[in-house]
Design an enzyme around this catalytic site. Sequence first.
Site, mmCIF file in Angstrom:
data_model
loop_
_atom_site.group_PDB
_atom_site.id
_atom_site.type_symbol
_atom_site.label_atom_id
_atom_site.label_comp_id
_atom_site.label_asym_id
_atom_site.label_seq_id
_atom_site.Cartn_x
_atom_site.Cartn_y
_atom_site.Cartn_z
ATOM 1 N N CYS A 113 3.940 -1.273 -12.449
ATOM 2 C CA CYS A 113 4.335 -0.098 -13.219
ATOM 3 C C CYS A 113 5.427 -0.494 -14.219
ATOM 4 O O CYS A 113 6.407 0.228 -14.409
ATOM 5 C CB CYS A 113 4.789 1.045 -12.314
ATOM 6 N N PRO A 142 3.020 4.464 -0.881
ATOM 7 C CA PRO A 142 2.870 5.456 0.193
ATOM 8 C C PRO A 142 1.425 5.774 0.576
ATOM 9 O O PRO A 142 1.195 6.511 1.525
ATOM 10 C CB PRO A 142 3.545 6.699 -0.403
ATOM 11 N N ALA A 158 0.768 -1.242 0.000
ATOM 12 C CA ALA A 158 0.000 0.000 0.000
ATOM 13 C C ALA A 158 0.799 1.294 0.000
ATOM 14 O O ALA A 158 0.292 2.336 -0.416
ATOM 15 C CB ALA A 158 -0.946 0.012 1.194
ATOM 16 N N ARG A 193 8.562 2.396 5.127
ATOM 17 C CA ARG A 193 7.494 2.843 4.238
ATOM 18 C C ARG A 193 6.137 2.812 4.927
ATOM 19 O O ARG A 193 5.242 3.589 4.580
ATOM 20 C CB ARG A 193 7.473 1.992 2.971
#
Length: 384
Positions: A213, A91, A89, A121
Amino acid sequence: MTDSSVAVRLNPFKRPSGPLPILEGSSPVPWSPHGRILRERPLFTLHPLFHAGCYYVQDSSAMFAGYQFRRALDSLEGISCPRVLDLCAAPGGKTTDLAASLRERFGDSFVLVSNEVMKDRSRILLDNVARWGDPNVVVTSVDPAAFARMEGYFDIIVADVPCSGEGMFRKDERAREEWSPEVVDLCAKRQKRILADVWPALRDGGVLVYSTCTYEDAENDNNLRWAAETLGGEIIAPEDRFSDYGVVLTSCGSLLRAGMVPGEGQWVGSMRKNGGSQRRDADVTILRPLRNGVVRGETKGKDFVPSADWALSIDFDRSIYPEAALDKQTALHYLHRDTIVLPDAPLGYNVVTYKGIVLGFVKNLGRRCNNMHPAARRIIMDIK
């Protein structure tokens, strides 16, 4: 190749009084009802409403996972209180998107578990969830395998998995330097492990939204196809709704390629689980959450000290404490954790606001106020 754009996603439950100047000349993100592509990049640090959670800065392509999630919500039948897991999850962009979509659809009847295995994180995730202000978000920091103990609990799992990052090449030099065929192979294997580990937590008929991504088939279509064949599921055919905006259909999902869309690279696909456990109840406290609801404060001696997260929560009752409206410069000094003076405010705890949105608490001592903005969230740069 075009330059990278900048986009924000508005918080529908924190609407300031008056327009947001950053939205002047902006254009809508086609697949996000609250997404806006900005005309230029502002210095968000100097925008008090950014710190108050009125919007989240998120790449427009990354918002496509939220679109696929809303498709999954449409398919839920007979579920009045959905349970959702945002597995990777940090940032917090997708978490805040999911939370807004769930609250708009189901009101206060949902559970969203937002997980980040990396401890450093997870702290960033906690801050962003606090700013967004949804009390139904539970934040955890566990390995995906830990969710197997919650067999059949989740209706939807969103897995934006770590990947080789080709979609970030345009703006991230480090991603270009670290890429190699070996990295692609390593990522594909790790993604399979993540999906296999978390799979028991998804109920029969539940939906997995899977995103990366990167542009690599090994990490995208091939992995989702592997999951369907090996773990047991049916790939949900992607919709050809956004081809006019540069979104390309692949065999199992939708590809957004930097240069063809305003944002960076993203691939998103989804599948429905066939078989496995029926929907079961479980206690999220077995995951030892870092955040489970909003703590209102703590008692110190005879004094109840309200918490900053309570002030930022969208269910905060603003009738409890007096409010003091700040101008922009004073609001920035507050967010810098400077000492501010409120000569017209009553003594004791006050809520400070900017453009009608709560920023946090101060304790007014008369000649000065104790600034209760969390030190970890303070603006670091100098405020003139």
